[in-house]
Design an enzyme around this catalytic site. Sequence first.
Site, PDB file in Angstrom:
ATOM      1  N   LYS A   1       0.854  -1.194   0.000  1.00  0.00           N
ATOM      2  CA  LYS A   1       0.000   0.000   0.000  1.00  0.00           C
ATOM      3  C   LYS A   1       0.881   1.231   0.000  1.00  0.00           C
ATOM      4  CE  LYS A   1       0.926   1.318   4.435  1.00  0.00           C
ATOM      5  NZ  LYS A   1       1.645   2.582   4.760  1.00  0.00           N
TER       6      LYS A   1
ATOM      7  N   ASP B   1      -2.035  -1.642  11.128  1.00  0.00           N
ATOM      8  CA  ASP B   1      -2.484  -1.533   9.741  1.00  0.00           C
ATOM      9  C   ASP B   1      -2.900  -2.868   9.135  1.00  0.00           C
ATOM     10  OD1 ASP B   1       0.100  -2.513   9.702  1.00  0.00           O
ATOM     11  OD2 ASP B   1       0.790  -1.257   8.048  1.00  0.00           O
TER      12      ASP B   1
END
Length: 273
Positions: free
Chosen positions: A8, A134
């Site tokens: 990401k 995350d």
Amino acid sequence: MITFPNAKINLGLNIVNRRADGYHDIETVFYPIPLADTLEIVPAKGTETTLTCYGRAVDCPPEKNLVMKAYRLLQEAYNLPAVDIYLVKCIPDGAGLGGGSSDASFCMKMLNEMFALGLSNEQLAAMAAKIGADCPFFIYNKPMMATGIGDEFGPVEVNLHGKHLLLVKPDVSVPTKAAYAQVTPAPAAKPIPSILVEGIEGWQAQLVNDFERSVFAQYPSLAAIKQALLDSGAQYAAMSGSGSSIFGIYDSAELAETAAKQFEEYSHYVMHL
């Protein structure tokens, strides 16, 4: 079973408050990109679960790898049998790309499917949060607004489909704890979702990563990479997370490929989004 845990990038990263527990409240958008590792899980040849890593060197013993932590978490809860896990690392670590977290979350999703555990994404995300803040993002694996310590997620309107990404990872490692220590938290001037919906043309002037000021002061080469991306035609360029990868978003593959030629001394990747 084989899957491909992807990385990401962060679109904006505001550090808004230092909490009483020592953590920081942040605001950021996590955006999945196609740079990926390869993860395979098969029934164990022996009686014990094993993790074998290939590709980029992973500087930790197998039992401390987030993939193994993910397996142990589900094993303890659901009495899973032993498996052999094979991980091919392509995503650079220490780069602000979430590679280890992605590996762990994809491992959980695979185990859920392999052993028909019947866990929903919400249940998997709640368990994944125990491994890393995350990790839940990679359970959903779609653009999301992250708040809190990066563990509270909500929808966001942003679509980079058709754009091209040049990601540059120099031989610099930025310790996350040290990066946070050098930042002075402050409320954001403008909410990230409001900036994103106005279009990429206005991002560079408004969409900031609060880590850049202190990290760039310590590692001027990172600031130089960002400027080089902008000079080469990137519509937007920034550091991902606390670094040290820098990315540029381009309107055409030709621009991104041409820009990549100046970064041959570094790990770099051109991707179609």
